[in-house]
Motif scaffolding. Structure first.
Motif, PDB file in Angstrom:
ATOM      1  N   MET A 402       9.512  -1.066 -48.161  1.00  0.00           N
ATOM      2  CA  MET A 402       8.241  -0.845 -47.495  1.00  0.00           C
ATOM      3  C   MET A 402       8.454  -0.358 -46.063  1.00  0.00           C
ATOM      4  O   MET A 402       7.718   0.485 -45.552  1.00  0.00           O
ATOM      5  CB  MET A 402       7.414  -2.134 -47.480  1.00  0.00           C
ATOM      6  CG  MET A 402       6.904  -2.580 -48.841  1.00  0.00           C
ATOM      7  SD  MET A 402       5.817  -1.361 -49.638  1.00  0.00           S
ATOM      8  CE  MET A 402       6.955  -0.690 -50.886  1.00  0.00           C
ATOM      9  N   LEU A 403       9.500  -0.875 -45.424  1.00  0.00           N
ATOM     10  CA  LEU A 403       9.781  -0.503 -44.037  1.00  0.00           C
ATOM     11  C   LEU A 403      10.121   0.976 -43.922  1.00  0.00           C
ATOM     12  O   LEU A 403       9.733   1.643 -42.956  1.00  0.00           O
ATOM     13  CB  LEU A 403      10.934  -1.355 -43.512  1.00  0.00           C
ATOM     14  CG  LEU A 403      11.141  -1.377 -42.000  1.00  0.00           C
ATOM     15  CD1 LEU A 403       9.950  -1.989 -41.287  1.00  0.00           C
ATOM     16  CD2 LEU A 403      12.417  -2.134 -41.658  1.00  0.00           C
ATOM     17  N   THR A 404      10.842   1.512 -44.904  1.00  0.00           N
ATOM     18  CA  THR A 404      11.229   2.924 -44.853  1.00  0.00           C
ATOM     19  C   THR A 404      10.026   3.856 -44.949  1.00  0.00           C
ATOM     20  O   THR A 404      10.107   5.018 -44.562  1.00  0.00           O
ATOM     21  CB  THR A 404      12.203   3.262 -45.991  1.00  0.00           C
ATOM     22  OG1 THR A 404      11.557   3.015 -47.248  1.00  0.00           O
ATOM     23  CG2 THR A 404      13.456   2.419 -45.906  1.00  0.00           C
ATOM     24  N   GLU A 405       8.917   3.359 -45.475  1.00  0.00           N
ATOM     25  CA  GLU A 405       7.745   4.208 -45.661  1.00  0.00           C
ATOM     26  C   GLU A 405       6.784   4.202 -44.478  1.00  0.00           C
ATOM     27  O   GLU A 405       5.784   4.883 -44.493  1.00  0.00           O
ATOM     28  CB  GLU A 405       7.003   3.787 -46.945  1.00  0.00           C
ATOM     29  CG  GLU A 405       7.872   3.923 -48.179  1.00  0.00           C
ATOM     30  CD  GLU A 405       7.091   3.707 -49.472  1.00  0.00           C
ATOM     31  OE1 GLU A 405       5.898   4.067 -49.492  1.00  0.00           O
ATOM     32  OE2 GLU A 405       7.668   3.199 -50.442  1.00  0.00           O
ATOM     33  N   LEU A 406       7.125   3.419 -43.468  1.00  0.00           N
ATOM     34  CA  LEU A 406       6.304   3.444 -42.257  1.00  0.00           C
ATOM     35  C   LEU A 406       6.648   4.682 -41.425  1.00  0.00           C
ATOM     36  O   LEU A 406       7.817   5.065 -41.328  1.00  0.00           O
ATOM     37  CB  LEU A 406       6.532   2.191 -41.420  1.00  0.00           C
ATOM     38  CG  LEU A 406       6.071   0.867 -42.041  1.00  0.00           C
ATOM     39  CD1 LEU A 406       6.376  -0.285 -41.093  1.00  0.00           C
ATOM     40  CD2 LEU A 406       4.593   0.891 -42.369  1.00  0.00           C
ATOM     41  N   PRO A 407       5.660   5.309 -40.805  1.00  0.00           N
ATOM     42  CA  PRO A 407       5.899   6.545 -40.047  1.00  0.00           C
ATOM     43  C   PRO A 407       6.446   6.257 -38.662  1.00  0.00           C
ATOM     44  O   PRO A 407       5.742   6.294 -37.672  1.00  0.00           O
ATOM     45  CB  PRO A 407       4.509   7.165 -39.964  1.00  0.00           C
ATOM     46  CG  PRO A 407       3.592   5.982 -39.936  1.00  0.00           C
ATOM     47  CD  PRO A 407       4.235   4.934 -40.805  1.00  0.00           C
ATOM     48  N   PHE A 408       7.747   5.952 -38.566  1.00  0.00           N
ATOM     49  CA  PHE A 408       8.321   5.591 -37.284  1.00  0.00           C
ATOM     50  C   PHE A 408       8.128   6.709 -36.264  1.00  0.00           C
ATOM     51  O   PHE A 408       8.356   7.883 -36.538  1.00  0.00           O
ATOM     52  CB  PHE A 408       9.814   5.289 -37.424  1.00  0.00           C
ATOM     53  CG  PHE A 408      10.092   4.056 -38.202  1.00  0.00           C
ATOM     54  CD1 PHE A 408       9.856   2.818 -37.640  1.00  0.00           C
ATOM     55  CD2 PHE A 408      10.550   4.120 -39.510  1.00  0.00           C
ATOM     56  CE1 PHE A 408      10.101   1.657 -38.358  1.00  0.00           C
ATOM     57  CE2 PHE A 408      10.786   2.958 -40.227  1.00  0.00           C
ATOM     58  CZ  PHE A 408      10.563   1.730 -39.654  1.00  0.00           C
ATOM     59  N   VAL A 409       7.707   6.330 -35.081  1.00  0.00           N
ATOM     60  CA  VAL A 409       7.432   7.308 -34.020  1.00  0.00           C
ATOM     61  C   VAL A 409       8.657   7.436 -33.132  1.00  0.00           C
ATOM     62  O   VAL A 409       9.493   6.551 -33.027  1.00  0.00           O
ATOM     63  CB  VAL A 409       6.228   6.883 -33.170  1.00  0.00           C
ATOM     64  CG1 VAL A 409       4.979   6.818 -34.019  1.00  0.00           C
ATOM     65  CG2 VAL A 409       6.487   5.542 -32.496  1.00  0.00           C
ATOM     66  N   ARG A 410       8.726   8.557 -32.464  1.00  0.00           N
ATOM     67  CA  ARG A 410       9.766   8.769 -31.456  1.00  0.00           C
ATOM     68  C   ARG A 410       9.198   8.468 -30.079  1.00  0.00           C
ATOM     69  O   ARG A 410       8.095   8.868 -29.774  1.00  0.00           O
ATOM     70  CB  ARG A 410      10.272  10.215 -31.509  1.00  0.00           C
ATOM     71  CG  ARG A 410      10.982  10.559 -32.820  1.00  0.00           C
ATOM     72  CD  ARG A 410      11.448  12.005 -32.799  1.00  0.00           C
ATOM     73  NE  ARG A 410      12.124  12.344 -34.029  1.00  0.00           N
ATOM     74  CZ  ARG A 410      13.417  12.185 -34.242  1.00  0.00           C
ATOM     75  NH1 ARG A 410      14.165  11.649 -33.302  1.00  0.00           N
ATOM     76  NH2 ARG A 410      13.968  12.528 -35.391  1.00  0.00           N
ATOM     77  N   CYS A 411       9.958   7.741 -29.289  1.00  0.00           N
ATOM     78  CA  CYS A 411       9.469   7.354 -27.968  1.00  0.00           C
ATOM     79  C   CYS A 411      10.172   8.162 -26.887  1.00  0.00           C
ATOM     80  O   CYS A 411      11.310   8.521 -27.027  1.00  0.00           O
ATOM     81  CB  CYS A 411       9.720   5.862 -27.738  1.00  0.00           C
ATOM     82  SG  CYS A 411       8.858   4.820 -28.938  1.00  0.00           S
TER      83      CYS A 411
END
Length: 411
Positions: A402-411
């Motif tokens: 489930m974690l891999t499917e979150l749209p991680f943002v770049r900071c």
């Protein structure tokens, strides 16, 4: 809950990978996709002894908020200060409220500060919709003000539930209370828990999101329903249900998150009963409350419903994997005394050898009457510890997926 102790448990079982991945995604601006089956990364998490306090400190810097003090303003309020004065009257008594209060203040097993941190890490990692007004954004931290409020609400709901669980069931003509300490402690526990819960509800209402209120209300319902699942002794301590000989697959866990589960179909079926009990309210995490808090924070960020559901599943599976880790601890070398009778190793052992249920029946009046060492010996000699380990791996893997499917943002 001792954070350092839990960190060691989680790292051995790869569950710390999920938090490390979130931290690395934000701090080092890695690629969006990572391989869940990355053997090197899993081995690193297993072999390297982690410094959990340092990890928490770094994570708090990332979310820009010291989650160790999420509830500080509640603790410093006049009402809680008055409660603290009254608690002094209970010193020397055996009322469980004192143990609860000590665990919340010190780094004991009931320290629940990781809850808000997980919610804020998910908030930071997934980012938010560009439609969110600027006034709602904390651009320095990358977390919305409403998301911080929700993390605090989740902490306080759990705290209020722990305080309410400190009530002693005074049986008529069975428990002598000549000093009145137990009755006084019950009044303090009831009123303190009500105060914390009511203030959490006020904070939740201030977010002015009806769908979120409905979602979190269903989590509170799940916590309450957990106290009525399966048999109990006279002090309302949970006992496992009698194992059924021919159990069928329980499919209720693929559920509408707002609907209650059908309890009767799970009781006596070891894995289904364990999942249901700890989804509602585990010893450390409630899968429902953590999952719905993660779902709610993505809702506040303006993410679509499909992604919100993945946030819920991540929180639920993370809580269940963590619980499975802790369930195995009392059956390792050096541990003695009582343990949870509804832990996965116990339920799997009873399913493997139903004749052992006679040990459980001895505790129908009080769980202290159970021969814990005989039960511990049966657990260690049977297949249940390996089954619990497999259960933990199952939920760890599901949480990572489930974690891999979150749209991680770049900071």
């Amino acid at each position: 809950m001792s954070l350092s102790k839990v960190a060691l448990i989680l790292s051995r079982k790869n569950l710390i990978v999920s938090t490390i991945v979130v931290v690395n995604k934000i701090n080092h601006q890695q690629n969006r996709n990572f391989n869940v089956s990355d053997v090197q990364f899993a081995k690193l998490a297993q072999e390297k002894k982690p410094d959990w306090n340092k990890a928490v400190s770094e994570a708090e810097k990332i979310v820009g908020y010291p989650t160790s003090f999420l509830s500080l303003r509640w603790l410093l309020s006049d009402e809680i200060a008055n409660v603290a004065l009254h608690l002094r009257k209970l010193v020397g008594s055996n009322h469980p409220l004192l143990k609860t209060a000590k665990g919340l203040i010190y780094n004991g097993k009931n320290n629940m500060q990781a809850w808000g941190l997980i919610v804020l890490l998910i908030s930071k990692a997934a980012g938010h919709s560009p439609d969110i007004p600027d006034l709602e954004q904390d651009k320095a931290a990358g977390v919305l003000h409403s998301q911080r409020a929700l993390a605090e609400v989740a902490e306080m709901i759990r705290t209020s539930h722990l305080v309410h669980k400190g009530l002693v069931n005074l049986q008529p003509h069975a428990v002598e209370d000549p000093t009145g300490d137990m009755m006084f402690g019950n009044k303090i526990a009831l009123l303190s828990g009500d105060y914390l819960l009511s203030n959490s509800c006020v904070e939740l209402a201030n977010l002015k999101n009806q769908e979120l209120v409905e979602l979190m209300s269903s989590a509170v319902r799940d916590l309450a329903e957990a106290e009525f699942v399966g048999p109990r002794d006279k002090q309302n301590n949970p006992l496992p249900a009698e194992p059924i000989p021919n159990h069928v697959e329980y499919k209720q866990f693929i559920e509408n998150t707002l609907e209650p589960l059908v309890v009767s179909e799970a009781l006596g079926n070891a894995q289904a009963e364990w999942t249901l009990r700890h989804k509602y309210n585990g010893a450390i995490f409630s899968g429902s409350l953590l999952g719905k808090s993660c779902q709610g924070t993505l809702k506040l960020a303006g993410h679509p419903e499909e992604l919100q559901e993945k946030g819920y599943l991540f929180g639920k599976h993370l809580a269940l994997a963590w619980q499975a880790c802790l369930d195995r601890e009392p059956f390792t070398f050096g541990f003695t005394g009582q343990f949870s009778l509804i832990s996965a190793p116990v339920l799997f052992t009873l399913q493997h050898d139903p004749s052992l249920y006679t040990l459980i029946q001895a505790g129908q009046d009080c769980i202290d009457d159970i021969d814990y060492e005989a039960l511990r010996k049966a657990v260690i000699e049977g297949p249940s510890l390996e089954m619990t380990k497999a259960l933990q791996r199952e939920h760890s893997k599901a949480a990572l997926e489930m974690l891999t499917e979150l749209p991680f943002v770049r900071c």
